[in-house]
Motif scaffolding. Sequence first.
Motif, PDB file in Angstrom:
ATOM      1  N   TYR A   1       0.818  -1.214   0.000  1.00 35.35           N
ATOM      2  CA  TYR A   1       0.000   0.000   0.000  1.00 35.35           C
ATOM      3  C   TYR A   1       0.856   1.270   0.000  1.00 35.35           C
ATOM      4  O   TYR A   1       0.594   2.199  -0.764  1.00 35.35           O
ATOM      5  CB  TYR A   1      -0.925   0.008   1.225  1.00 35.35           C
ATOM      6  N   THR A   2       1.871   1.297   0.867  1.00 35.43           N
ATOM      7  CA  THR A   2       2.689   2.512   0.949  1.00 35.43           C
ATOM      8  C   THR A   2       3.518   2.703  -0.320  1.00 35.43           C
ATOM      9  O   THR A   2       3.661   3.837  -0.806  1.00 35.43           O
ATOM     10  CB  THR A   2       3.625   2.458   2.174  1.00 35.43           C
ATOM     11  N   ALA A   3       4.069   1.604  -0.866  1.00 39.61           N
ATOM     12  CA  ALA A   3       4.832   1.725  -2.109  1.00 39.61           C
ATOM     13  C   ALA A   3       3.926   2.184  -3.250  1.00 39.61           C
ATOM     14  O   ALA A   3       4.324   3.007  -4.084  1.00 39.61           O
ATOM     15  CB  ALA A   3       5.493   0.398  -2.459  1.00 39.61           C
ATOM     16  N   SER A   4       2.683   1.679  -3.267  1.00 42.56           N
ATOM     17  CA  SER A   4       1.735   2.098  -4.310  1.00 42.56           C
ATOM     18  C   SER A   4       1.371   3.566  -4.154  1.00 42.56           C
ATOM     19  O   SER A   4       1.289   4.310  -5.152  1.00 42.56           O
ATOM     20  CB  SER A   4       0.472   1.234  -4.243  1.00 42.56           C
ATOM     21  N   ALA A   5       1.145   4.003  -2.902  1.00 42.96           N
ATOM     22  CA  ALA A   5       0.824   5.418  -2.668  1.00 42.96           C
ATOM     23  C   ALA A   5       1.979   6.315  -3.095  1.00 42.96           C
ATOM     24  O   ALA A   5       1.781   7.360  -3.716  1.00 42.96           O
ATOM     25  CB  ALA A   5       0.508   5.640  -1.186  1.00 42.96           C
ATOM     26  N   PHE A   6       3.195   5.888  -2.765  1.00 41.02           N
ATOM     27  CA  PHE A   6       4.382   6.653  -3.156  1.00 41.02           C
ATOM     28  C   PHE A   6       4.501   6.712  -4.677  1.00 41.02           C
ATOM     29  O   PHE A   6       4.781   7.769  -5.264  1.00 41.02           O
ATOM     30  CB  PHE A   6       5.623   6.001  -2.548  1.00 41.02           C
ATOM     31  N   THR A   7       4.257   5.584  -5.347  1.00 39.37           N
ATOM     32  CA  THR A   7       4.348   5.520  -6.809  1.00 39.37           C
ATOM     33  C   THR A   7       3.330   6.439  -7.470  1.00 39.37           C
ATOM     34  O   THR A   7       3.669   7.222  -8.364  1.00 39.37           O
ATOM     35  CB  THR A   7       4.127   4.071  -7.288  1.00 39.37           C
ATOM     36  N   VAL A   8       2.075   6.345  -7.047  1.00 38.11           N
ATOM     37  CA  VAL A   8       1.025   7.169  -7.641  1.00 38.11           C
ATOM     38  C   VAL A   8       1.329   8.657  -7.429  1.00 38.11           C
ATOM     39  O   VAL A   8       1.223   9.468  -8.352  1.00 38.11           O
ATOM     40  CB  VAL A   8      -0.349   6.812  -7.041  1.00 38.11           C
ATOM     41  N   ALA A   9       1.748   8.995  -6.207  1.00 33.93           N
ATOM     42  CA  ALA A   9       1.998  10.405  -5.885  1.00 33.93           C
ATOM     43  C   ALA A   9       3.153  10.963  -6.687  1.00 33.93           C
ATOM     44  O   ALA A   9       3.037  12.034  -7.311  1.00 33.93           O
ATOM     45  CB  ALA A   9       2.271  10.547  -4.386  1.00 33.93           C
ATOM     46  N   HIS A  10       4.288  10.268  -6.693  1.00 38.95           N
ATOM     47  CA  HIS A  10       5.430  10.858  -7.396  1.00 38.95           C
ATOM     48  C   HIS A  10       5.241  10.824  -8.913  1.00 38.95           C
ATOM     49  O   HIS A  10       5.797  11.648  -9.634  1.00 38.95           O
ATOM     50  CB  HIS A  10       6.755  10.222  -6.966  1.00 38.95           C
ATOM     51  N   SER A  11       4.422   9.892  -9.416  1.00 41.88           N
ATOM     52  CA  SER A  11       4.128   9.867 -10.850  1.00 41.88           C
ATOM     53  C   SER A  11       3.337  11.102 -11.261  1.00 41.88           C
ATOM     54  O   SER A  11       3.578  11.684 -12.331  1.00 41.88           O
ATOM     55  CB  SER A  11       3.355   8.600 -11.212  1.00 41.88           C
ATOM     56  N   ILE A  12       2.399  11.510 -10.423  1.00 35.41           N
ATOM     57  CA  ILE A  12       1.568  12.688 -10.730  1.00 35.41           C
ATOM     58  C   ILE A  12       2.425  13.936 -10.860  1.00 35.41           C
ATOM     59  O   ILE A  12       2.397  14.635 -11.881  1.00 35.41           O
ATOM     60  CB  ILE A  12       0.489  12.884  -9.639  1.00 35.41           C
ATOM     61  N   THR A  13       3.206  14.236  -9.823  1.00 34.25           N
ATOM     62  CA  THR A  13       3.982  15.479  -9.850  1.00 34.25           C
ATOM     63  C   THR A  13       5.164  15.390 -10.805  1.00 34.25           C
ATOM     64  O   THR A  13       5.569  16.398 -11.390  1.00 34.25           O
ATOM     65  CB  THR A  13       4.491  15.820  -8.441  1.00 34.25           C
ATOM     66  N   PHE A  14       5.716  14.194 -10.985  1.00 39.91           N
ATOM     67  CA  PHE A  14       6.811  14.027 -11.937  1.00 39.91           C
ATOM     68  C   PHE A  14       6.382  14.427 -13.346  1.00 39.91           C
ATOM     69  O   PHE A  14       7.052  15.207 -14.028  1.00 39.91           O
ATOM     70  CB  PHE A  14       7.299  12.575 -11.909  1.00 39.91           C
ATOM     71  N   ILE A  15       5.240  13.910 -13.786  1.00 42.59           N
ATOM     72  CA  ILE A  15       4.770  14.208 -15.137  1.00 42.59           C
ATOM     73  C   ILE A  15       4.338  15.667 -15.251  1.00 42.59           C
ATOM     74  O   ILE A  15       4.658  16.353 -16.238  1.00 42.59           O
ATOM     75  CB  ILE A  15       3.630  13.250 -15.522  1.00 42.59           C
ATOM     76  N   LEU A  16       3.641  16.188 -14.239  1.00 44.20           N
ATOM     77  CA  LEU A  16       3.205  17.588 -14.290  1.00 44.20           C
ATOM     78  C   LEU A  16       4.400  18.538 -14.335  1.00 44.20           C
ATOM     79  O   LEU A  16       4.406  19.514 -15.093  1.00 44.20           O
ATOM     80  CB  LEU A  16       2.330  17.907 -13.072  1.00 44.20           C
ATOM     81  N   ALA A  17       5.426  18.261 -13.533  1.00 40.64           N
ATOM     82  CA  ALA A  17       6.605  19.135 -13.511  1.00 40.64           C
ATOM     83  C   ALA A  17       7.399  19.018 -14.804  1.00 40.64           C
ATOM     84  O   ALA A  17       7.880  20.014 -15.346  1.00 40.64           O
ATOM     85  CB  ALA A  17       7.482  18.796 -12.311  1.00 40.64           C
ATOM     86  N   ALA A  18       7.550  17.790 -15.315  1.00 37.11           N
ATOM     87  CA  ALA A  18       8.315  17.601 -16.541  1.00 37.11           C
ATOM     88  C   ALA A  18       7.639  18.255 -17.734  1.00 37.11           C
ATOM     89  O   ALA A  18       8.313  18.717 -18.667  1.00 37.11           O
ATOM     90  CB  ALA A  18       8.517  16.110 -16.807  1.00 37.11           C
ATOM     91  N   LEU A  19       6.307  18.323 -17.710  1.00 34.43           N
ATOM     92  CA  LEU A  19       5.567  18.970 -18.792  1.00 34.43           C
ATOM     93  C   LEU A  19       5.402  20.470 -18.570  1.00 34.43           C
ATOM     94  O   LEU A  19       4.765  21.150 -19.354  1.00 34.43           O
ATOM     95  CB  LEU A  19       4.188  18.316 -18.957  1.00 34.43           C
ATOM     96  N   GLY A  20       5.976  20.983 -17.474  1.00 30.13           N
ATOM     97  CA  GLY A  20       5.946  22.420 -17.234  1.00 30.13           C
ATOM     98  C   GLY A  20       4.670  22.937 -16.623  1.00 30.13           C
ATOM     99  O   GLY A  20       4.482  24.154 -16.526  1.00 30.13           O
ATOM    100  N   VAL A  21       3.773  22.057 -16.179  1.00 33.12           N
ATOM    101  CA  VAL A  21       2.513  22.510 -15.573  1.00 33.12           C
ATOM    102  C   VAL A  21       2.775  23.131 -14.204  1.00 33.12           C
ATOM    103  O   VAL A  21       2.181  24.140 -13.838  1.00 33.12           O
ATOM    104  CB  VAL A  21       1.517  21.332 -15.451  1.00 33.12           C
ATOM    105  N   VAL A  22       3.666  22.510 -13.441  1.00 29.87           N
ATOM    106  CA  VAL A  22       4.084  23.081 -12.153  1.00 29.87           C
ATOM    107  C   VAL A  22       5.604  23.200 -12.168  1.00 29.87           C
ATOM    108  O   VAL A  22       6.294  22.391 -12.785  1.00 29.87           O
ATOM    109  CB  VAL A  22       3.633  22.205 -10.963  1.00 29.87           C
ATOM    110  N   SER A  23       6.113  24.210 -11.482  1.00 33.61           N
ATOM    111  CA  SER A  23       7.559  24.426 -11.482  1.00 33.61           C
ATOM    112  C   SER A  23       8.025  25.013 -10.159  1.00 33.61           C
ATOM    113  O   SER A  23       8.447  26.184 -10.091  1.00 33.61           O
ATOM    114  CB  SER A  23       7.954  25.347 -12.643  1.00 33.61           C
ATOM    115  N   PRO A  24       7.975  24.246  -9.080  1.00 28.96           N
ATOM    116  CA  PRO A  24       8.441  24.751  -7.782  1.00 28.96           C
ATOM    117  C   PRO A  24       9.958  24.843  -7.760  1.00 28.96           C
ATOM    118  O   PRO A  24      10.645  24.050  -8.421  1.00 28.96           O
ATOM    119  CB  PRO A  24       7.934  23.699  -6.798  1.00 28.96           C
ATOM    120  N   PRO A  25      10.511  25.790  -7.030  1.00 33.38           N
ATOM    121  CA  PRO A  25      11.974  25.957  -6.996  1.00 33.38           C
ATOM    122  C   PRO A  25      12.660  24.818  -6.257  1.00 33.38           C
ATOM    123  O   PRO A  25      12.141  24.292  -5.258  1.00 33.38           O
ATOM    124  CB  PRO A  25      12.154  27.281  -6.262  1.00 33.38           C
ATOM    125  N   ALA A  26      13.831  24.429  -6.736  1.00 36.11           N
ATOM    126  CA  ALA A  26      14.605  23.364  -6.097  1.00 36.11           C
ATOM    127  C   ALA A  26      15.004  23.741  -4.681  1.00 36.11           C
ATOM    128  O   ALA A  26      15.197  22.869  -3.828  1.00 36.11           O
ATOM    129  CB  ALA A  26      15.849  23.050  -6.930  1.00 36.11           C
TER     130      ALA A  26
END
Length: 419
Positions: free
Chosen positions: A253-278
């Motif tokens: 469950y925790t690995a799945s939650a981590f996977t789903v969560a980081h997949s969402i922001t990973f794709i959004l950030a890579a496509l330029g939808v969100v861009s928080p500072p490092a």
Amino acid sequence: MVPEVTRRRSGPSALVARVVAALVLLGVVVVGLLAAAPASAHGFSSVVHADVTSTEPESVRAELGLEYDLMLVSVATSEHDDALHEQGQRAWDDGDFPGMVTAAEAHTDAIGEYVLDRFTVTGAGGQACTGELDDTVAVDIQDEVPYAQVAVDFTCPEPSETQSGHVVSSELFPDDESFVRDTKTIVTYDVDDRTGSATLDAEQPSFSTEQSAGERFWEFFRLGAEHLLSGIDHILFLVALIAGSRRLREVVYTASAFTVAHSITFILAALGVVSPPAIVVEPLIALSIAAVAGWYLWRLWRRRSRADELVVGEHGHFALDRSGWTRLAVVFAFGLIHGLGFAGALGIHEAFSWQLLVSLLVFNIGIEAVQLAIIVIVFPPLSLLRRKAHRASLWVTGIVTAGVFVMGMIWFVERLAAG
């Protein structure tokens, strides 16, 4: 009979002792290695962006994005152009973008020599294309640092009926320059009526526009796998999750939650939808490591030998208790932050395209493959230890998570101080 009974009892005990010793030794080694690791999880690396296009086989245009200060020191050192470094570095230090452009445009000959020696296009039959750098240079911000945007026009031999396609190679900012390591060149291309993405590095410095779909898949899969393996902070976060999970279902469950969560922001950030500072993301990643490890340490302190017990009532959904669901929510929230870190390391900030989305998903599959491998390697020994030597398992997981907690806090403070 007594000796026989003694031997029967000592066999399992010896096995448990060996398992405990091995796990403790592993924990000590891991903690020792982590203590020596730098605060930056990914080292000093760089990403080159290359957009390669062609309207006809004899003409190819490559638009390159090069980290500005790295370009200055590499070109100045390789081409013996100290004036470029002095002028450009002064403008870079002052945040003077027009000055940075002026410095680069005054030394396009040196920049061109450097780039054309390390970024090449080969035409039909393996014949080299002739490149020429544009006189104009632009400077913009990518990943919070100035990037120089330069363009190269390549003239290639005319293809024959049996030989077509182009080969693109990049050896920009190699390790032997010693300024950075593991430079990746992310290529998006629209050449020879083919579109796609490729990643080039020291191990695979070139690709053909006629490469198969399987080859393209492997490139981004390998990049994702290597990224997780080289990212100590993400591995530590996963280790803390595994050590604090009481049953296999919690790991899943925790690995799945981590996977789903980081997949969402990973794709959004890579496509330029969100861009928080490092400057915000990196300290939060370190804090998430300490928080997940600290959660389990706090549970150990409160519940002692009952720390790994599940308290599931009649209304426990998915066989998780209140603590399990709370932990799941925390992991999901932190997974969103880790996804931003994955995207920042990959360095893609392009407009949406289906080909780019496929490349990002394959990169993510590479991450998940390594994550699954770590779970398969780490969790079964811990599960065996819990069944055979419960108290020893609490000590082992406590020692490991304490080491993870300390490293997370050290990184958090160092990254805050580094700004």
